[in-house]
Design a protein around this motif. Structure first.
Motif, PDB file in Angstrom:
ATOM      1  N   ASN A 160       0.855  -1.210   0.208  1.00 28.20           N
ATOM      2  CA  ASN A 160       0.012  -0.176  -0.108  1.00 28.20           C
ATOM      3  C   ASN A 160       0.800   1.079  -0.033  1.00 28.20           C
ATOM      4  O   ASN A 160       1.885   1.179   0.059  1.00 28.20           O
ATOM      5  CB  ASN A 160      -0.864   0.028   1.169  1.00 28.20           C
ATOM      6  CG  ASN A 160      -0.132  -0.209   2.446  1.00 28.20           C
ATOM      7  OD1 ASN A 160       0.823   0.452   2.793  1.00 28.20           O
ATOM      8  ND2 ASN A 160      -0.616  -1.032   3.561  1.00 28.20           N
ATOM      9  N   ASP A 161       0.193   2.322   0.183  1.00 27.02           N
ATOM     10  CA  ASP A 161       0.980   3.546  -0.117  1.00 27.02           C
ATOM     11  C   ASP A 161       1.329   4.142   1.257  1.00 27.02           C
ATOM     12  O   ASP A 161       1.713   5.171   1.523  1.00 27.02           O
ATOM     13  CB  ASP A 161       0.115   4.622  -0.740  1.00 27.02           C
ATOM     14  CG  ASP A 161      -0.204   4.418  -2.214  1.00 27.02           C
ATOM     15  OD1 ASP A 161       0.899   3.559  -2.688  1.00 27.02           O
ATOM     16  OD2 ASP A 161      -1.053   4.540  -2.726  1.00 27.02           O
ATOM     17  N   GLU A 162       0.801   3.437   2.287  1.00 27.48           N
ATOM     18  CA  GLU A 162       1.395   3.998   3.607  1.00 27.48           C
ATOM     19  C   GLU A 162       2.836   4.243   4.053  1.00 27.48           C
ATOM     20  O   GLU A 162       3.636   3.526   3.653  1.00 27.48           O
ATOM     21  CB  GLU A 162       0.989   2.941   4.748  1.00 27.48           C
ATOM     22  CG  GLU A 162       1.138   3.589   6.265  1.00 27.48           C
ATOM     23  CD  GLU A 162       0.698   2.433   7.338  1.00 27.48           C
ATOM     24  OE1 GLU A 162       0.809   2.654   8.654  1.00 27.48           O
ATOM     25  OE2 GLU A 162       0.112   1.327   6.955  1.00 27.48           O
TER      26      GLU A 162
ATOM     27  N   THR B 186       5.881   4.269   6.346  1.00 28.14           N
ATOM     28  CA  THR B 186       6.175   3.961   7.657  1.00 28.14           C
ATOM     29  C   THR B 186       7.520   4.125   7.730  1.00 28.14           C
ATOM     30  O   THR B 186       8.405   4.523   7.067  1.00 28.14           O
ATOM     31  CB  THR B 186       5.862   2.349   7.613  1.00 28.14           C
ATOM     32  OG1 THR B 186       6.586   1.620   6.650  1.00 28.14           O
ATOM     33  CG2 THR B 186       4.654   2.044   7.234  1.00 28.14           C
TER      34      THR B 186
ATOM     35  N   SER C 140       6.819  15.280   7.127  1.00 32.17           N
ATOM     36  CA  SER C 140       6.572  13.670   7.389  1.00 32.17           C
ATOM     37  C   SER C 140       7.905  13.013   7.657  1.00 32.17           C
ATOM     38  O   SER C 140       7.853  12.117   8.502  1.00 32.17           O
ATOM     39  CB  SER C 140       6.305  13.005   5.960  1.00 32.17           C
ATOM     40  OG  SER C 140       5.952  11.795   6.260  1.00 32.17           O
TER      41      SER C 140
END
Length: 405
Positions: free
Chosen positions: A218-220, A222, A257
């Motif tokens: 997915n595009d998460e 981490t 981020s």
């Protein structure tokens, strides 16, 4: 009058330049390119920085001069080796010449050899000719290994082994301090034997270990993705080149981020080393199920080599990243590298005891195998994803003896 004075002037100039080169090489080795400045070199010599500009206008000029000087010294070692009649003789001569040079350095008879870890980061007009001169070392070592009587020594295999030779020798920076200079000839002889004769007495037929954790699809964003991205960039561009902006851009996220997941770049680099050490520990633990010391060693090293080459789930930090990280962090990571070396030395000792590994120096062999998996060339660049090619053209000669068929 002028004719009589001129040689003395030249001698003084040469002596001062040699002193600058010695100080600059030490600063370059201790602080990496990011800490290498004319001011740092001048401080080491207790001089005003302006006085250095008479000899070198910019820090890039001085850094390049330091690296060219070391490249020239490698050239002298290679010239000695090239006089050998056979590839094994030439390789042994090169290894011997290298540790003879290191002994003279340890005794204060020569200035240190500069590390090549950040040579690609030298910028400006110096970059291209410097890289060309550096790559000549690899080319000449690959030629040392060539013989019409050994057609199985392909160009690809010789290129991979040349890279291994350079890195195995330069990695000695991290451990050579544990030996007295009078012991260097024995170190050279044992290291050459490992390269020439290999370690195991037979070639294992084992399935490689799956290492690491699969990347999330997915595009998460981490913490692990930051580790993978930072490791990739540090390996490619060095610690200085892998900026917070570039790491963030690699993941297509903002700097905000980045700082949400990481304290700072030093914190992230330390975690990258920790992740690399965890992969090595994982391989060693999983390999303990193999019945002999040689099979345990082969399984761990071959699996780590494949992981480093394939890059699935993120590669390990190249060991040469150590030279550019802050000194306090570097000391901590070197301790961890030494612990890993002793762990591998234990496996090798067990193999010698059970007869599956040749009678080698366990600690020297451990340092060598750590380089084997660490510098495995990416398959996407050298082997086009060919798993069999990696084992046959790199791992097999690296662990079974350079000239084994």
């Amino acid at each position: 009058m002028t004719v009589a004075i001129e040689p003395k002037v030249r001698a003084r100039y040469a002596a001062k330049r040699d002193a600058i080169m010695a100080a600059a090489t030490t600063v370059f080795a201790d602080q990496g390119l990011s800490g290498f400045t004319l001011a740092a070199v001048a401080k080491r010599m207790d001089l005003h920085p302006v006085s250095l500009t008479y000899y070198f206008k910019r820090k890039e000029d001085l850094a390049a001069a330091v690296l060219y000087e070391t490249i020239d010294r490698y050239g002298e070692m290679l010239s000695l080796a090239e006089a050998g009649a056979t590839p094994p003789e030439r390789l042994r001569t090169l290894v011997t010449a290298y540790f003879e040079t290191r002994a003279r350095v340890a005794l204060g008879q020569e200035i240190p050899l500069a590390p090549f870890n950040e040579i690609a980061l030298i910028e400006g007009e110096q970059h291209a000719p410097l890289m060309e001169a550096f790559h000549t070392i690899y080319i000449r070592i690959a030629q040392l290994l060539k013989s019409e009587e050994m057609p199985w020594m392909t160009r690809l295999k010789r290129q991979a082994l040349a890279r291994l030779v350079v890195n195995a020798l330069t990695w000695s920076d991290s451990w050579i301090g544990g030996y007295a200079p009078e012991d260097y000839p024995r170190v050279a002889a044992r290291m050459a034997e490992i390269m020439l004769d290999g370690l195991g007495r037979s070639w294992p037929q084992l399935e490689l270990l799956p290492l690491g954790t699969p990347s999330a699809e997915n595009d998460e964003v981490t913490r692990d993705r930051f580790l993978v991205a930072a490791t990739k960039l540090i390996n490619k561009e060095g610690y200085r080149g892998a900026s917070v902006d570039k790491i963030s851009a690699e993941l297509k996220v903002t700097k905000g981020s980045f700082y949400h997941h990481n304290t700072d770049k030093d914190d992230l680099a330390a975690a990258c080393f920790g992740r690399s050490f965890d992969l090595i520990d994982q391989a060693r633990r999983q390999a303990t199920s193999a019945p002999t010391g040689w099979e345990r060693l082969w399984l761990a090293v071959a699996s780590l080599s494949m992981h480093q080459a394939a890059g699935d789930g993120g590669r390990m930090l190249r060991h040469y990243a150590l030279s550019a990280v802050p000194p306090s962090m570097r000391k901590q990571q070197i301790v961890r590298f030494q612990q890993i070396a002793h762990a591998f030395a234990g496996v090798i000792s067990d193999g010698v005891a059970d007869g599956s590994i040749r009678a080698v120096d366990p600690l020297l062999a451990a340092h060598y195998v750590m380089v084997v998996y660490n510098v495995a060339l990416p398959m996407d660049r050298a082997l086009a994803g060919d798993t069999t090619g990696l084992i046959e053209d790199y791992v097999k000669p690296a662990l079974g003896g350079f000239f084994s068929q």
